[in-house]
Design a protein around this motif. Sequence first.
Motif, PDB file in Angstrom:
ATOM      1  N   ALA A  91       0.832  -1.206   0.000  1.00 57.42           N
ATOM      2  CA  ALA A  91       0.000   0.000   0.000  1.00 57.42           C
ATOM      3  C   ALA A  91       0.867   1.256   0.000  1.00 57.42           C
ATOM      4  CB  ALA A  91      -0.915   0.009   1.224  1.00 57.42           C
ATOM      5  N   PRO A  92       0.439   2.285  -0.718  1.00 57.90           N
ATOM      6  CA  PRO A  92       1.158   3.564  -0.648  1.00 57.90           C
ATOM      7  C   PRO A  92       1.112   4.109   0.782  1.00 57.90           C
ATOM      8  CG  PRO A  92      -0.458   3.576  -2.416  1.00 57.90           C
ATOM      9  CD  PRO A  92      -0.680   2.326  -1.645  1.00 57.90           C
ATOM     10  N   TRP A  93       2.117   4.893   1.109  1.00 57.42           N
ATOM     11  CA  TRP A  93       2.243   5.401   2.473  1.00 57.42           C
ATOM     12  C   TRP A  93       1.000   6.185   2.900  1.00 57.42           C
ATOM     13  CZ3 TRP A  93       4.627   4.398   6.644  1.00 57.42           C
ATOM     14  CH2 TRP A  93       4.641   5.317   7.671  1.00 57.42           C
ATOM     15  N   LYS A  94       0.488   7.031   2.021  1.00 57.98           N
ATOM     16  CA  LYS A  94      -0.677   7.858   2.349  1.00 57.98           C
ATOM     17  C   LYS A  94      -1.887   6.987   2.687  1.00 57.98           C
ATOM     18  CE  LYS A  94      -3.410  11.664   0.534  1.00 57.98           C
ATOM     19  NZ  LYS A  94      -3.697  12.513  -0.607  1.00 57.98           N
ATOM     20  N   GLU A  95      -2.091   5.922   1.922  1.00 59.04           N
ATOM     21  CA  GLU A  95      -3.220   5.026   2.163  1.00 59.04           C
ATOM     22  C   GLU A  95      -3.080   4.300   3.505  1.00 59.04           C
ATOM     23  OE1 GLU A  95      -4.784   0.844   0.356  1.00 59.04           O
ATOM     24  OE2 GLU A  95      -4.080   2.342  -1.070  1.00 59.04           O
ATOM     25  N   LEU A  96      -1.866   3.878   3.830  1.00 54.84           N
ATOM     26  CA  LEU A  96      -1.617   3.198   5.095  1.00 54.84           C
ATOM     27  C   LEU A  96      -1.906   4.125   6.271  1.00 54.84           C
ATOM     28  CD1 LEU A  96      -0.622   0.325   5.638  1.00 54.84           C
ATOM     29  CD2 LEU A  96       1.657   1.262   5.962  1.00 54.84           C
ATOM     30  N   ASN A  97      -1.475   5.368   6.151  1.00 57.03           N
ATOM     31  CA  ASN A  97      -1.707   6.363   7.195  1.00 57.03           C
ATOM     32  C   ASN A  97      -3.198   6.653   7.352  1.00 57.03           C
ATOM     33  OD1 ASN A  97      -0.559   8.074   9.144  1.00 57.03           O
ATOM     34  ND2 ASN A  97      -0.817   9.827   7.790  1.00 57.03           N
ATOM     35  N   GLU A  98      -3.897   6.808   6.244  1.00 54.84           N
ATOM     36  CA  GLU A  98      -5.340   7.082   6.302  1.00 54.84           C
ATOM     37  C   GLU A  98      -6.108   5.902   6.888  1.00 54.84           C
ATOM     38  OE1 GLU A  98      -6.256   8.084   2.283  1.00 54.84           O
ATOM     39  OE2 GLU A  98      -5.455  10.122   2.464  1.00 54.84           O
ATOM     40  N   THR A  99      -5.678   4.689   6.575  1.00 58.68           N
ATOM     41  CA  THR A  99      -6.316   3.503   7.142  1.00 58.68           C
ATOM     42  C   THR A  99      -6.159   3.484   8.656  1.00 58.68           C
ATOM     43  OG1 THR A  99      -5.884   2.251   5.134  1.00 58.68           O
ATOM     44  CG2 THR A  99      -6.354   0.976   7.114  1.00 58.68           C
ATOM     45  N   PHE A 100      -4.950   3.789   9.128  1.00 58.41           N
ATOM     46  CA  PHE A 100      -4.711   3.815  10.571  1.00 58.41           C
ATOM     47  C   PHE A 100      -5.612   4.855  11.248  1.00 58.41           C
ATOM     48  CE2 PHE A 100      -2.451   5.540  14.267  1.00 58.41           C
ATOM     49  CZ  PHE A 100      -2.357   4.393  15.042  1.00 58.41           C
ATOM     50  N   LEU A 101      -5.690   6.046  10.694  1.00 58.63           N
ATOM     51  CA  LEU A 101      -6.519   7.099  11.290  1.00 58.63           C
ATOM     52  C   LEU A 101      -7.998   6.725  11.260  1.00 58.63           C
ATOM     53  CD1 LEU A 101      -4.754  10.292   9.935  1.00 58.63           C
ATOM     54  CD2 LEU A 101      -4.736   9.401  12.268  1.00 58.63           C
ATOM     55  N   ARG A 102      -8.444   6.100  10.170  1.00 60.40           N
ATOM     56  CA  ARG A 102      -9.851   5.683  10.077  1.00 60.40           C
ATOM     57  C   ARG A 102     -10.181   4.649  11.149  1.00 60.40           C
ATOM     58  NH1 ARG A 102     -11.358   1.675   6.942  1.00 60.40           N
ATOM     59  NH2 ARG A 102      -9.625   1.992   5.512  1.00 60.40           N
ATOM     60  N   LEU A 103      -9.280   3.684  11.352  1.00 61.46           N
ATOM     61  CA  LEU A 103      -9.508   2.652  12.370  1.00 61.46           C
ATOM     62  C   LEU A 103      -9.495   3.265  13.770  1.00 61.46           C
ATOM     63  CD1 LEU A 103      -7.353  -0.287  10.970  1.00 61.46           C
ATOM     64  CD2 LEU A 103      -9.795   0.123  10.692  1.00 61.46           C
ATOM     65  N   CYS A 104      -8.607   4.227  13.997  1.00 65.05           N
ATOM     66  CA  CYS A 104      -8.562   4.899  15.298  1.00 65.05           C
ATOM     67  C   CYS A 104      -9.842   5.686  15.556  1.00 65.05           C
ATOM     68  CB  CYS A 104      -7.352   5.823  15.384  1.00 65.05           C
ATOM     69  SG  CYS A 104      -5.795   4.953  15.554  1.00 65.05           S
ATOM     70  N   ARG A 105     -10.343   6.344  14.507  1.00 60.50           N
ATOM     71  CA  ARG A 105     -11.606   7.071  14.648  1.00 60.50           C
ATOM     72  C   ARG A 105     -12.749   6.121  14.971  1.00 60.50           C
ATOM     73  NH1 ARG A 105     -10.898   9.280   9.854  1.00 60.50           N
ATOM     74  NH2 ARG A 105      -9.236  10.743  10.231  1.00 60.50           N
ATOM     75  N   LYS A 106     -12.755   4.979  14.311  1.00 57.20           N
ATOM     76  CA  LYS A 106     -13.812   3.993  14.505  1.00 57.20           C
ATOM     77  C   LYS A 106     -13.818   3.470  15.943  1.00 57.20           C
ATOM     78  CE  LYS A 106     -15.529  -0.288  12.474  1.00 57.20           C
ATOM     79  NZ  LYS A 106     -15.265  -1.329  11.474  1.00 57.20           N
TER      80      LYS A 106
END
Length: 114
Positions: A91-106
Amino acid sequence: MKAAVTLKQNYEFRRLYQKGASAVGGGMVLYCRKNRLGHNRLGVTVSVKLGNAVKRNRARRRLREVYRLNSPRLRSGWDIILVARGRTLTAPWKELNETFLRLCRKLNLLGDKP
């Protein structure tokens, strides 16, 4: 640079897997559970199925870096486990970072800090 406090013991991982909350994203799975320590602890798990040692270590480094960059935004007092998946490597770095933030928000791990 200060190192993150990590989870090391098998019983700590098992307790989070059994009693913690989880969220699944494209490149990772995030487990979390409140601790009484006042600071966050991080555990990273990478399966042998992901590939050889070089690939597993790369996945670990990427997940630790995503956590390190976003740790000031997280609420304190949580045990967090990041489990790598196949997309962690590609995964591109930006996508990995966004996934982490989305999971944290959830899981309601993000604090009020920007």
